[in-house]
Scaffold this motif. Structure first.
Motif, PDB file in Angstrom:
ATOM      1  N   THR A   1       0.837  -1.192   0.000  1.00 54.38           N
ATOM      2  CA  THR A   1       0.000   0.000   0.000  1.00 54.38           C
ATOM      3  C   THR A   1       0.874   1.244   0.000  1.00 54.38           C
ATOM      4  OG1 THR A   1      -0.067   0.114   2.407  1.00 54.38           O
ATOM      5  CG2 THR A   1      -1.752  -1.239   1.310  1.00 54.38           C
ATOM      6  N   ILE A   2       0.242   2.389  -0.172  1.00 51.73           N
ATOM      7  CA  ILE A   2       0.996   3.641  -0.145  1.00 51.73           C
ATOM      8  C   ILE A   2       1.530   3.908   1.259  1.00 51.73           C
ATOM      9  CG2 ILE A   2      -0.993   5.148   0.319  1.00 51.73           C
ATOM     10  CD1 ILE A   2       0.332   7.113  -1.732  1.00 51.73           C
ATOM     11  N   ALA A   3       0.806   3.444   2.279  1.00 56.69           N
ATOM     12  CA  ALA A   3       1.288   3.608   3.655  1.00 56.69           C
ATOM     13  C   ALA A   3       2.584   2.836   3.863  1.00 56.69           C
ATOM     14  CB  ALA A   3       0.221   3.144   4.641  1.00 56.69           C
ATOM     15  N   ALA A   4       2.644   1.646   3.288  1.00 59.71           N
ATOM     16  CA  ALA A   4       3.868   0.844   3.411  1.00 59.71           C
ATOM     17  C   ALA A   4       5.015   1.493   2.661  1.00 59.71           C
ATOM     18  CB  ALA A   4       3.611  -0.565   2.895  1.00 59.71           C
ATOM     19  N   LEU A   5       4.754   2.017   1.472  1.00 65.90           N
ATOM     20  CA  LEU A   5       5.802   2.675   0.695  1.00 65.90           C
ATOM     21  C   LEU A   5       6.346   3.903   1.419  1.00 65.90           C
ATOM     22  CD1 LEU A   5       4.190   2.508  -2.859  1.00 65.90           C
ATOM     23  CD2 LEU A   5       6.138   1.161  -2.042  1.00 65.90           C
ATOM     24  N   ALA A   6       5.469   4.633   2.106  1.00 69.61           N
ATOM     25  CA  ALA A   6       5.886   5.868   2.774  1.00 69.61           C
ATOM     26  C   ALA A   6       6.847   5.605   3.927  1.00 69.61           C
ATOM     27  CB  ALA A   6       4.661   6.622   3.273  1.00 69.61           C
ATOM     28  N   GLU A   7       6.947   4.372   4.386  1.00 67.60           N
ATOM     29  CA  GLU A   7       7.828   4.053   5.514  1.00 67.60           C
ATOM     30  C   GLU A   7       9.266   3.784   5.081  1.00 67.60           C
ATOM     31  OE1 GLU A   7       6.156   0.784   7.574  1.00 67.60           O
ATOM     32  OE2 GLU A   7       4.326   1.856   8.165  1.00 67.60           O
ATOM     33  N   HIS A   8       9.540   3.698   3.783  1.00 72.50           N
ATOM     34  CA  HIS A   8      10.861   3.302   3.316  1.00 72.50           C
ATOM     35  C   HIS A   8      11.445   4.346   2.365  1.00 72.50           C
ATOM     36  CE1 HIS A   8      10.182  -0.678   5.011  1.00 72.50           C
ATOM     37  NE2 HIS A   8       8.995  -0.683   4.414  1.00 72.50           N
ATOM     38  N   PRO A   9      12.787   4.465   2.349  1.00 71.35           N
ATOM     39  CA  PRO A   9      13.411   5.376   1.368  1.00 71.35           C
ATOM     40  C   PRO A   9      13.146   4.890  -0.050  1.00 71.35           C
ATOM     41  CG  PRO A   9      15.079   4.071   2.515  1.00 71.35           C
ATOM     42  CD  PRO A   9      13.787   3.819   3.219  1.00 71.35           C
ATOM     43  N   LEU A  10      12.882   5.846  -0.922  1.00 68.82           N
ATOM     44  CA  LEU A  10      12.505   5.507  -2.295  1.00 68.82           C
ATOM     45  C   LEU A  10      13.474   6.134  -3.285  1.00 68.82           C
ATOM     46  CD1 LEU A  10       8.642   6.067  -2.114  1.00 68.82           C
ATOM     47  CD2 LEU A  10       9.868   3.890  -1.976  1.00 68.82           C
ATOM     48  N   ILE A  11      13.722   5.403  -4.363  1.00 72.52           N
ATOM     49  CA  ILE A  11      14.467   5.936  -5.507  1.00 72.52           C
ATOM     50  C   ILE A  11      13.425   6.238  -6.570  1.00 72.52           C
ATOM     51  CG2 ILE A  11      16.200   5.418  -7.266  1.00 72.52           C
ATOM     52  CD1 ILE A  11      16.946   3.167  -4.884  1.00 72.52           C
ATOM     53  N   LEU A  12      13.175   7.505  -6.809  1.00 73.48           N
ATOM     54  CA  LEU A  12      12.116   7.923  -7.718  1.00 73.48           C
ATOM     55  C   LEU A  12      12.699   8.344  -9.062  1.00 73.48           C
ATOM     56  CD1 LEU A  12       9.751   9.932  -5.351  1.00 73.48           C
ATOM     57  CD2 LEU A  12       9.697   7.495  -5.945  1.00 73.48           C
ATOM     58  N   MET A  13      11.870   8.233 -10.071  1.00 73.42           N
ATOM     59  CA  MET A  13      12.286   8.661 -11.397  1.00 73.42           C
ATOM     60  C   MET A  13      12.305  10.188 -11.464  1.00 73.42           C
ATOM     61  SD  MET A  13      12.892   5.801 -12.614  1.00 73.42           S
ATOM     62  CE  MET A  13      13.429   6.395 -14.216  1.00 73.42           C
ATOM     63  N   ASP A  14      12.989  10.700 -12.475  1.00 75.67           N
ATOM     64  CA  ASP A  14      13.113  12.144 -12.668  1.00 75.67           C
ATOM     65  C   ASP A  14      11.734  12.807 -12.722  1.00 75.67           C
ATOM     66  OD1 ASP A  14      13.290  14.522 -14.829  1.00 75.67           O
ATOM     67  OD2 ASP A  14      15.208  14.346 -13.771  1.00 75.67           O
ATOM     68  N   ALA A  15      11.669  14.048 -12.260  1.00 77.56           N
ATOM     69  CA  ALA A  15      10.385  14.758 -12.184  1.00 77.56           C
ATOM     70  C   ALA A  15       9.734  14.958 -13.540  1.00 77.56           C
ATOM     71  CB  ALA A  15      10.594  16.113 -11.498  1.00 77.56           C
ATOM     72  N   ALA A  16      10.496  14.886 -14.638  1.00 80.88           N
ATOM     73  CA  ALA A  16       9.935  15.102 -15.973  1.00 80.88           C
ATOM     74  C   ALA A  16       9.345  13.826 -16.578  1.00 80.88           C
ATOM     75  CB  ALA A  16      11.011  15.655 -16.907  1.00 80.88           C
ATOM     76  N   THR A  17       9.422  12.698 -15.885  1.00 74.95           N
ATOM     77  CA  THR A  17       8.944  11.440 -16.441  1.00 74.95           C
ATOM     78  C   THR A  17       7.478  11.208 -16.097  1.00 74.95           C
ATOM     79  OG1 THR A  17       9.601  10.164 -14.490  1.00 74.95           O
ATOM     80  CG2 THR A  17      11.248  10.438 -16.241  1.00 74.95           C
ATOM     81  N   SER A  18       6.809  10.399 -16.913  1.00 72.33           N
ATOM     82  CA  SER A  18       5.400  10.097 -16.660  1.00 72.33           C
ATOM     83  C   SER A  18       5.229   9.236 -15.418  1.00 72.33           C
ATOM     84  CB  SER A  18       4.791   9.391 -17.881  1.00 72.33           C
ATOM     85  OG  SER A  18       5.471   8.176 -18.159  1.00 72.33           O
ATOM     86  N   VAL A  19       6.203   8.381 -15.123  1.00 71.20           N
ATOM     87  CA  VAL A  19       6.125   7.546 -13.924  1.00 71.20           C
ATOM     88  C   VAL A  19       6.141   8.414 -12.671  1.00 71.20           C
ATOM     89  CG1 VAL A  19       7.303   5.778 -12.565  1.00 71.20           C
ATOM     90  CG2 VAL A  19       7.163   5.552 -15.052  1.00 71.20           C
ATOM     91  N   ARG A  20       7.019   9.381 -12.648  1.00 74.80           N
ATOM     92  CA  ARG A  20       7.116  10.255 -11.470  1.00 74.80           C
ATOM     93  C   ARG A  20       5.830  11.059 -11.286  1.00 74.80           C
ATOM     94  NH1 ARG A  20      11.241  12.676  -8.549  1.00 74.80           N
ATOM     95  NH2 ARG A  20      10.298  13.837  -6.824  1.00 74.80           N
ATOM     96  N   ALA A  21       5.220  11.490 -12.381  1.00 76.36           N
ATOM     97  CA  ALA A  21       3.973  12.249 -12.270  1.00 76.36           C
ATOM     98  C   ALA A  21       2.892  11.418 -11.590  1.00 76.36           C
ATOM     99  CB  ALA A  21       3.518  12.699 -13.652  1.00 76.36           C
ATOM    100  N   VAL A  22       2.809  10.135 -11.935  1.00 75.23           N
ATOM    101  CA  VAL A  22       1.822   9.253 -11.316  1.00 75.23           C
ATOM    102  C   VAL A  22       2.129   9.070  -9.836  1.00 75.23           C
ATOM    103  CG1 VAL A  22       0.909   6.901 -11.274  1.00 75.23           C
ATOM    104  CG2 VAL A  22       1.312   8.039 -13.455  1.00 75.23           C
ATOM    105  N   VAL A  23       3.384   8.837  -9.500  1.00 80.33           N
ATOM    106  CA  VAL A  23       3.777   8.620  -8.107  1.00 80.33           C
ATOM    107  C   VAL A  23       3.505   9.861  -7.276  1.00 80.33           C
ATOM    108  CG1 VAL A  23       5.744   8.200  -6.576  1.00 80.33           C
ATOM    109  CG2 VAL A  23       5.484   6.858  -8.684  1.00 80.33           C
ATOM    110  N   ASP A  24       3.871  11.023  -7.782  1.00 80.10           N
ATOM    111  CA  ASP A  24       3.650  12.270  -7.023  1.00 80.10           C
ATOM    112  C   ASP A  24       2.170  12.504  -6.778  1.00 80.10           C
ATOM    113  OD1 ASP A  24       6.342  12.747  -6.883  1.00 80.10           O
ATOM    114  OD2 ASP A  24       6.378  14.288  -8.445  1.00 80.10           O
ATOM    115  N   ARG A  25       1.329  12.283  -7.813  1.00 84.60           N
ATOM    116  CA  ARG A  25      -0.111  12.490  -7.633  1.00 84.60           C
ATOM    117  C   ARG A  25      -0.685  11.523  -6.609  1.00 84.60           C
ATOM    118  NH1 ARG A  25      -0.296  13.405 -13.300  1.00 84.60           N
ATOM    119  NH2 ARG A  25      -0.829  11.220 -13.645  1.00 84.60           N
TER     120      ARG A  25
END
Length: 309
Positions: free
Chosen positions: A184-208
Motif C-alpha cells: 500500500t501507499i502507507a507501506a511505501l511511505a515508511e521506506h526510502p525511495l528511488i524515484l524517477m526524474d520529475a519530468a517522467t510520466s512515472v514520477r507524475a503518477v507517483v507524485d499524484r
C-alpha cells in the motif's frame, strides 16, 4: 513548354525499336496516334528529332543528344512509381516512432520483430525519450507514431489507443515489504525511495498518488533511467517504483517485484499521432500491430512475489 511524358516515351520507343510499327505495338497504340505524339514533341521543341524514310527511321543529331536525357527522366519516373506502389503496399518504407523507454525495450521491440517478419524491407527509427519529448516529436511531425505516458489532451494530437500500466515496487528479496499481504501507499511511505526524474510520466503518477493520499515519499535518490534506479535498489539505497511493462524490473535476479495495491498507481499509456495528418502506409499497418501488443502487464502474466526472471 508543353512537353509531356507520353511524348518522351513515344520518341524513346521509336528510336529503340527502329520502327514506328514496332514501337506502336510495344506501346499498345495505333501507328497514327504514335505519329501524332512524335509530331507534337517536335512542334514543342521546334526541331526535328527523327529522320524518316519509307523503310527506316533514325534520330537526328538533336534526337541523339536528347535520347539519354529522356531515357533518364523516364527511368527515374518509373522508379518513383515503383517506390510509391511499394510504399502503398507496405513493402518498404520508414516507420518513425517516439516512445517511452520502458516500451522501447519491451512491447515495441516485440512488435517490430513481428512486423518485420511480414515486411522485411521496412525500417524503423526509434526515439526513446521522456513523455514530454514524445509529444513534441509527434507534434512537430518528426515521428509518425508516439507511445506516451499520461492522459493526452492536446488539439494537435490524436489518441489512437489507450491502455493503463500498473506500477510495481522493486525491492531486495529479503526486504520486509515482501512479507506484507499487499503493498500500500502507507507501506511505501515508511521506506526510502528511488524515484524517477520529475519530468517522467512515472514520477507524475507517483507524485499524484502520494499527494492524493496526504503523504510525502521519503526520497533517497532520483534517477533518469530505469536501469539506474534498479541498480540503486540492488545497492541497498532504497526501493523504486517502475511500470510493470518495463523489462528493467526483471534485470536483477536478486530483486523482487510486486504491483502496488492502489488504483492511483496506474500510468495511463496512449498511442498517438499528429492530428489531421495521414500516416505512411507502413506506419498505419504497424500502428494496428502495436495496438494489439500494448496491453496491461497483468495480461502478460506478471506475478507478485516470486523472483524476477
Amino acid at each position: 513548354m508543353d512537353l509531356n511524358l507520353r511524348q518522351m516515351r513515344a520518341f524513346v520507343s521509336v528510336v529503340q525499336a527502329g520502327s514506328f510499327t514496332r514501337a506502336a505495338a510495344l506501346l499498345n497504340l495505333s501507328q497514327p496516334a504514335l505519329t501524332v505524339q512524335i509530331q507534337r514533341l517536335e512542334e514543342t521543341l521546334d526541331a526535328r528529332l527523327l529522320d524518316r524514310t519509307s523503310r527506316t527511321v533514325a534520330p537526328t543529331r538533336l534526337g541523339r543528344e536528347l535520347l539519354p536525357v529522356f531515357q533518364r527522366v523516364l527511368r527515374d519516373l518509373d522508379a518513383v512509381v515503383v517506390d510509391a506502389r511499394d510504399l502503398a503496399a507496405r513493402r518498404h518504407g520508414i516507420v518513425r516512432v517516439a516512445t517511452l523507454p520502458s516500451f522501447a525495450a519491451g512491447a515495441l521491440s516485440d512488435a517490430i520483430v513481428r512486423f518485420r517478419a511480414e515486411h522485411p524491407a521496412v525500417t524503423f527509427q526509434i526515439k526513446d525519450v521522456i513523455a514530454q519529448r514524445v509529444l513534441d516529436l509527434v507534434r512537430g511531425e518528426e515521428a509518425d507514431l508516439g507511445i506516451v505516458g499520461g492522459d493526452v489532451r492536446d488539439p494537435e494530437i490524436s489518441v489512437l489507443h489507450r491502455t493503463r500500466d500498473a506500477l510495481h515496487v522493486i525491492y531486495p528479496g529479503d526486504h520486509p515489504i515482501g512479507a506484507l499481504p499487499k503493498v500500500t501507499i502507507a507501506a511505501l511511505a515508511e521506506h526510502p525511495l528511488i524515484l524517477m526524474d520529475a519530468a517522467t510520466s512515472v514520477r507524475a503518477v507517483v507524485d499524484r498518488a502520494f499527494i492524493g493520499a496526504g503523504r510525502l515519499p521519503r526520497v533517497a535518490c532520483e534517477a533518469t533511467y530505469m536501469m539506474t534506479a534498479v541498480s540503486m535498489v540492488r545497492a541497498g539505497l532504497g526501493l523504486t517504483i517502475l511500470p510493470g511493462s518495463a523489462r528493467e524490473i526483471r534485470a536483477e535476479p536478486q530483486l523482487r517485484s510486486r504491483p502496488i495495491d492502489d488504483p492511483h498507481f496506474e500510468r495511463p499509456v496512449c498511442l498517438i499521432k499528429k492530428a489531421g495528418r495521414t500516416m505512411p502506409p507502413a506506419a498505419e499497418a504497424f500502428c494496428r500491430m502495436v495496438s494489439d501488443l500494448i496491453v496491461r502487464p497483468a495480461d502478460r502474466g506478471d506475478a507478485a512475489g516470486p523472483a524476477l526472471p
